[in-house]
Design an enzyme around this catalytic site. Sequence first.
Site, PDB file in Angstrom:
ATOM      1  N   ILE A  44      42.104  44.377  25.115  1.00 49.96           N
ATOM      2  CA  ILE A  44      42.513  45.062  26.343  1.00 49.96           C
ATOM      3  C   ILE A  44      41.736  44.592  27.564  1.00 49.96           C
ATOM      4  O   ILE A  44      41.994  45.033  28.682  1.00 49.96           O
ATOM      5  CB  ILE A  44      42.379  46.594  26.202  1.00 49.96           C
ATOM      6  CG1 ILE A  44      40.941  46.985  25.808  1.00 49.96           C
ATOM      7  CG2 ILE A  44      43.373  47.132  25.199  1.00 49.96           C
ATOM      8  CD1 ILE A  44      40.714  48.490  25.757  1.00 49.96           C
ATOM      9  N   GLY A  45      40.777  43.696  27.355  1.00 49.64           N
ATOM     10  CA  GLY A  45      40.001  43.189  28.477  1.00 49.64           C
ATOM     11  C   GLY A  45      39.150  42.015  28.052  1.00 49.64           C
ATOM     12  O   GLY A  45      38.853  41.835  26.869  1.00 49.64           O
ATOM     13  N   GLY A  47      35.837  39.336  29.641  1.00 45.33           N
ATOM     14  CA  GLY A  47      34.921  38.876  30.666  1.00 45.33           C
ATOM     15  C   GLY A  47      34.446  37.482  30.335  1.00 45.33           C
ATOM     16  O   GLY A  47      34.940  36.842  29.401  1.00 45.33           O
ATOM     17  N   ILE A  51      34.624  40.352  25.077  1.00 39.98           N
ATOM     18  CA  ILE A  51      36.001  40.765  24.839  1.00 39.98           C
ATOM     19  C   ILE A  51      35.995  42.257  24.554  1.00 39.98           C
ATOM     20  O   ILE A  51      35.114  42.764  23.853  1.00 39.98           O
ATOM     21  CB  ILE A  51      36.616  40.001  23.647  1.00 39.98           C
ATOM     22  CG1 ILE A  51      36.782  38.514  23.975  1.00 39.98           C
ATOM     23  CG2 ILE A  51      37.974  40.593  23.262  1.00 39.98           C
ATOM     24  CD1 ILE A  51      37.271  37.688  22.805  1.00 39.98           C
ATOM     25  N   ASP A 158      25.095  49.218  42.133  1.00 41.66           N
ATOM     26  CA  ASP A 158      26.311  48.416  42.290  1.00 41.66           C
ATOM     27  C   ASP A 158      27.553  49.300  42.259  1.00 41.66           C
ATOM     28  O   ASP A 158      28.539  48.978  41.594  1.00 41.66           O
ATOM     29  CB  ASP A 158      26.396  47.337  41.200  1.00 41.66           C
ATOM     30  CG  ASP A 158      27.407  46.242  41.524  1.00 41.66           C
ATOM     31  OD1 ASP A 158      27.685  46.039  42.729  1.00 41.66           O
ATOM     32  OD2 ASP A 158      27.895  45.592  40.583  1.00 41.66           O
TER      33      ASP A 158
END
Length: 312
Positions: A44-45, A47, A51, A158
């Site tokens: 589902i994602g 980087g 994963i 951040d």
Amino acid sequence: MDRMDSSDEEIDNISDDELQSGDEIEVESSNSPLRLNYILGNEIGRGAFSIVREATSRATGTKVAIKSINTRFIKNKLLMREIEIMKKVGDHPNILKLYEVYETTKHLHLVLELVTGGELFDKIVQRGEYSEQDASKIVRQIVSAVGHLHANGIAHRDLKPQNLLCAGEEGDDIRVADFGLSKIFGDGDYLETCCGSPEYVAPEVLECKPYDKACDLWSVGVITYVLLTGCFPFWDKNNAVLYEKIRNVDYGWPEGLEVSNEAKDLVSHLIEKNPEKRFTFEQCLIHPWVTGEGVSNARKIKPFQQQQPNNR
């Protein structure tokens, strides 16, 4: 705009946004503790070094997200700090929960709360329009989460829309995520790392001065402004010009846009150059606009128009 990471303290985190080809992250063997406890589902994602997969607990049937990180590229000390922070503050309803960690020689697998609504601002754009009441509810949750962090001696450093996730499809149940730049501090301690995302970073951070948790409230102010107007309070394609605007607190409100006085008052106390005068999370939580008592619900906000603020 890219995040700033420069200082005496090396910065890395586990939440990179852009995909890099090459080193794939292998799922553990069928008899590994991770697979014995969870049924892994679809990706589902992804980087640069990680994963994210949906998964189901074999014991309870609970849906979770499992983030698998290739530790070859990550500084272990900083990764462990991020995990420590998530474990410490995950009991708050508006902070993304970390349930478990599985470690192997090459990977770390973080078992996380599954949130299905995506990033906050993507959800708002999908809705098309919303009210100050909606914006107030969102900011109230963010401030509550920031207050929990600060009460536990943690500065996020951040805060930005990309790190605010929606737990459900409605987009009004917020989770603060991504603690890769977060820092644990004690009473009276100051931080020195120049880090964060330029549009949201406080002037004292830009100036490389010692700073404290008040930097997070500046970011909340910028997020609030963007929620109310659809544009940044400080913007320029040239970073040097952008930084100068931030240092001078050079912002205004878009012409012809009706924003309640209570909302403007809150923003002015958050986008405050002097961190000692800037609102704390306690002051935010009792502000009429945040509590909802001073909110104008008449105007519908159409998010993320291309207009830029009328800077003074």
